[in-house]
Motif scaffolding. Structure first.
Motif, PDB file in Angstrom:
ATOM      1  N   LYS A 102       0.831  -1.211   0.000  1.00 39.41           N
ATOM      2  CA  LYS A 102       0.000   0.000   0.000  1.00 39.41           C
ATOM      3  C   LYS A 102       0.865   1.260   0.000  1.00 39.41           C
ATOM      4  O   LYS A 102       0.600   2.203  -0.746  1.00 39.41           O
ATOM      5  CB  LYS A 102      -0.933   0.005   1.210  1.00 39.41           C
ATOM      6  CG  LYS A 102      -1.892   1.194   1.241  1.00 39.41           C
ATOM      7  CD  LYS A 102      -2.804   1.120   2.447  1.00 39.41           C
ATOM      8  CE  LYS A 102      -3.846   2.245   2.408  1.00 39.41           C
ATOM      9  NZ  LYS A 102      -3.239   3.598   2.335  1.00 39.41           N
ATOM     10  N   GLU A 103       1.923   1.282   0.821  1.00 42.53           N
ATOM     11  CA  GLU A 103       2.765   2.473   0.891  1.00 42.53           C
ATOM     12  C   GLU A 103       3.452   2.738  -0.446  1.00 42.53           C
ATOM     13  O   GLU A 103       3.526   3.886  -0.896  1.00 42.53           O
ATOM     14  CB  GLU A 103       3.814   2.306   1.995  1.00 42.53           C
ATOM     15  CG  GLU A 103       3.234   2.315   3.403  1.00 42.53           C
ATOM     16  CD  GLU A 103       4.300   2.184   4.456  1.00 42.53           C
ATOM     17  OE1 GLU A 103       5.507   2.159   4.103  1.00 42.53           O
ATOM     18  OE2 GLU A 103       3.948   2.091   5.648  1.00 42.53           O
ATOM     19  N   ASP A 104       3.963   1.688  -1.092  1.00 47.57           N
ATOM     20  CA  ASP A 104       4.614   1.848  -2.390  1.00 47.57           C
ATOM     21  C   ASP A 104       3.627   2.356  -3.441  1.00 47.57           C
ATOM     22  O   ASP A 104       3.972   3.209  -4.275  1.00 47.57           O
ATOM     23  CB  ASP A 104       5.204   0.518  -2.869  1.00 47.57           C
ATOM     24  CG  ASP A 104       6.442   0.122  -2.079  1.00 47.57           C
ATOM     25  OD1 ASP A 104       7.016   0.993  -1.403  1.00 47.57           O
ATOM     26  OD2 ASP A 104       6.825  -1.054  -2.138  1.00 47.57           O
ATOM     27  N   MET A 105       2.405   1.824  -3.418  1.00 46.92           N
ATOM     28  CA  MET A 105       1.398   2.245  -4.387  1.00 46.92           C
ATOM     29  C   MET A 105       0.994   3.697  -4.155  1.00 46.92           C
ATOM     30  O   MET A 105       0.891   4.484  -5.097  1.00 46.92           O
ATOM     31  CB  MET A 105       0.185   1.315  -4.315  1.00 46.92           C
ATOM     32  CG  MET A 105       0.468  -0.095  -4.821  1.00 46.92           C
ATOM     33  SD  MET A 105      -0.858  -1.276  -4.440  1.00 46.92           S
ATOM     34  CE  MET A 105      -2.253  -0.528  -5.282  1.00 46.92           C
ATOM     35  N   ASP A 106       0.794   4.064  -2.880  1.00 45.93           N
ATOM     36  CA  ASP A 106       0.399   5.438  -2.561  1.00 45.93           C
ATOM     37  C   ASP A 106       1.485   6.434  -2.954  1.00 45.93           C
ATOM     38  O   ASP A 106       1.196   7.565  -3.369  1.00 45.93           O
ATOM     39  CB  ASP A 106       0.094   5.570  -1.066  1.00 45.93           C
ATOM     40  CG  ASP A 106      -1.190   4.850  -0.662  1.00 45.93           C
ATOM     41  OD1 ASP A 106      -1.967   4.475  -1.566  1.00 45.93           O
ATOM     42  OD2 ASP A 106      -1.408   4.660   0.547  1.00 45.93           O
ATOM     43  N   ALA A 107       2.747   6.006  -2.830  1.00 47.27           N
ATOM     44  CA  ALA A 107       3.873   6.890  -3.140  1.00 47.27           C
ATOM     45  C   ALA A 107       4.201   6.911  -4.631  1.00 47.27           C
ATOM     46  O   ALA A 107       5.049   7.697  -5.071  1.00 47.27           O
ATOM     47  CB  ALA A 107       5.102   6.461  -2.347  1.00 47.27           C
ATOM     48  N   GLY A 108       3.542   6.028  -5.425  1.00 44.63           N
ATOM     49  CA  GLY A 108       3.826   5.962  -6.846  1.00 44.63           C
ATOM     50  C   GLY A 108       5.123   5.239  -7.170  1.00 44.63           C
ATOM     51  O   GLY A 108       5.639   5.336  -8.287  1.00 44.63           O
ATOM     52  N   ALA A 109       5.656   4.487  -6.197  1.00 43.69           N
ATOM     53  CA  ALA A 109       6.906   3.749  -6.417  1.00 43.69           C
ATOM     54  C   ALA A 109       6.689   2.545  -7.321  1.00 43.69           C
ATOM     55  O   ALA A 109       7.616   2.088  -7.982  1.00 43.69           O
ATOM     56  CB  ALA A 109       7.495   3.297  -5.079  1.00 43.69           C
ATOM     57  N   VAL A 110       5.466   2.015  -7.341  1.00 44.87           N
ATOM     58  CA  VAL A 110       5.119   0.900  -8.223  1.00 44.87           C
ATOM     59  C   VAL A 110       3.749   1.161  -8.832  1.00 44.87           C
ATOM     60  O   VAL A 110       2.964   1.970  -8.321  1.00 44.87           O
ATOM     61  CB  VAL A 110       5.090  -0.459  -7.469  1.00 44.87           C
ATOM     62  CG1 VAL A 110       6.454  -0.803  -6.899  1.00 44.87           C
ATOM     63  CG2 VAL A 110       4.017  -0.458  -6.378  1.00 44.87           C
ATOM     64  N   LEU A 111       3.463   0.477  -9.931  1.00 49.15           N
ATOM     65  CA  LEU A 111       2.150   0.499 -10.561  1.00 49.15           C
ATOM     66  C   LEU A 111       1.423  -0.786 -10.226  1.00 49.15           C
ATOM     67  O   LEU A 111       2.047  -1.814  -9.953  1.00 49.15           O
ATOM     68  CB  LEU A 111       2.293   0.618 -12.077  1.00 49.15           C
ATOM     69  CG  LEU A 111       3.087   1.814 -12.603  1.00 49.15           C
ATOM     70  CD1 LEU A 111       3.279   1.685 -14.115  1.00 49.15           C
ATOM     71  CD2 LEU A 111       2.397   3.123 -12.255  1.00 49.15           C
ATOM     72  N   SER A 112       0.101  -0.765 -10.257  1.00 49.88           N
ATOM     73  CA  SER A 112      -0.680  -1.972  -9.975  1.00 49.88           C
ATOM     74  C   SER A 112      -1.608  -2.282 -11.130  1.00 49.88           C
ATOM     75  O   SER A 112      -1.994  -1.395 -11.902  1.00 49.88           O
ATOM     76  CB  SER A 112      -1.483  -1.815  -8.686  1.00 49.88           C
ATOM     77  OG  SER A 112      -2.489  -0.830  -8.834  1.00 49.88           O
ATOM     78  N   PHE A 113      -1.955  -3.560 -11.229  1.00 50.35           N
ATOM     79  CA  PHE A 113      -2.875  -4.038 -12.256  1.00 50.35           C
ATOM     80  C   PHE A 113      -3.751  -5.089 -11.599  1.00 50.35           C
ATOM     81  O   PHE A 113      -3.246  -5.975 -10.906  1.00 50.35           O
ATOM     82  CB  PHE A 113      -2.087  -4.659 -13.426  1.00 50.35           C
ATOM     83  CG  PHE A 113      -2.914  -4.912 -14.655  1.00 50.35           C
ATOM     84  CD1 PHE A 113      -3.038  -3.939 -15.635  1.00 50.35           C
ATOM     85  CD2 PHE A 113      -3.574  -6.123 -14.826  1.00 50.35           C
ATOM     86  CE1 PHE A 113      -3.792  -4.173 -16.773  1.00 50.35           C
ATOM     87  CE2 PHE A 113      -4.333  -6.356 -15.963  1.00 50.35           C
ATOM     88  CZ  PHE A 113      -4.453  -5.373 -16.943  1.00 50.35           C
TER      89      PHE A 113
END
Length: 232
Positions: free
Chosen positions: A164-175
């Motif tokens: 969640k933290e990585d996604m919120d920070a834009g460090a990774v993309l999700s699909f």
């Protein structure tokens, strides 16, 4: 004689992202109790409970075992994550289903992982055999997987709770694994039909209260359904 410590076995995601809060509450209420925490995969958690080597466990999947009670405590989502690069931004914006991942370098969890078991189940439902994936690495530790995706080693299927933290920070993309999302329960497990020690009873109560307080999406009343599923 000093009392035996309360032994808690937990798979990676519950151990890293649920237990700190729950065990912090346990410590405040029962500061005299000693805790022994064992982090391993879901299969080993269930075997530890079955063999009475742990009092209470937490897993990310159900394994067939009639002697084990599974109590859902958190509803988690599995997602594909990938490096935040131009190429993967195009994929995230254009692709409509999962077939594209068969050509991508894939990082997988170890055998016995609840996340891996659940991910493979949904991949098969999407028409992707696990053996058709281009697996570049098998990694046990969720934190190492997160760092590896960010550094470009590959993509992975992982718990949303863990990234969640990585996604919120834009460090990774999700699909998403499917348009409506794919959820799985995280479970508290213990011996079915055996008397729990008093410290274990205290922990079970605290988990029940934690579920109600945090509105985790699972109710402790689903226990019977989970037990029936586990026995199939």
């Amino acid at each position: 004689r000093q009392a035996q410590p309360l032994t808690v076995a937990a798979s990676t995601v519950p151990a890293g992202y649920l237990l700190p809060d729950i065990l912090g509450t346990f410590r405040k209420q029962y500061p005299q109790e000693e805790l022994k925490i064992w982090e391993t995969d879901s299969a080993k958690v269930v075997h530890a409970i079955e063999e009475l080597r742990a009092d209470v466990g937490f897993t990310g999947t159900i394994l067939p075992c009639k002697s084990i009670r599974y109590v859902p405590v958190y509803e988690d989502e599995l997602v594909v994550i990938m490096p935040n690069t131009d190429r993967y931004r195009r994929i995230a914006g254009q692709e409509q289903d999962l077939r594209w991942i068969a050509d991508e370098p894939m990082i997988m969890r170890e055998e016995g992982s609840g996340t891996r078991k659940e991910a493979e189940k949904y991949l098969q439902q999407a028409g992707l055999a696990p053996e058709s994936l281009h697996v570049t690495a098998q990694i046990e530790n969720t934190e190492t997987i997160r760092r590896s995706v960010r550094s470009g080693l590959g993509i992975t299927i992982i718990s949303r709770l863990a990234v969640k933290e990585d996604m919120d920070a834009g460090a990774v993309l999700s699909f998403p694994l499917c348009p409506d999302g794919v959820t799985r329960n995280l479970y508290m497990v213990y011996q079915n039909g055996c008397s729990l020690s008093r410290p274990a009873q205290h922990l079970v109560r605290i988990v029940r209260e934690w579920c109600m307080e945090h509105g985790t999406g699972c109710t402790m009343g689903k226990t019977r359904e989970s037990n029936e599923t586990a026995g199939q």
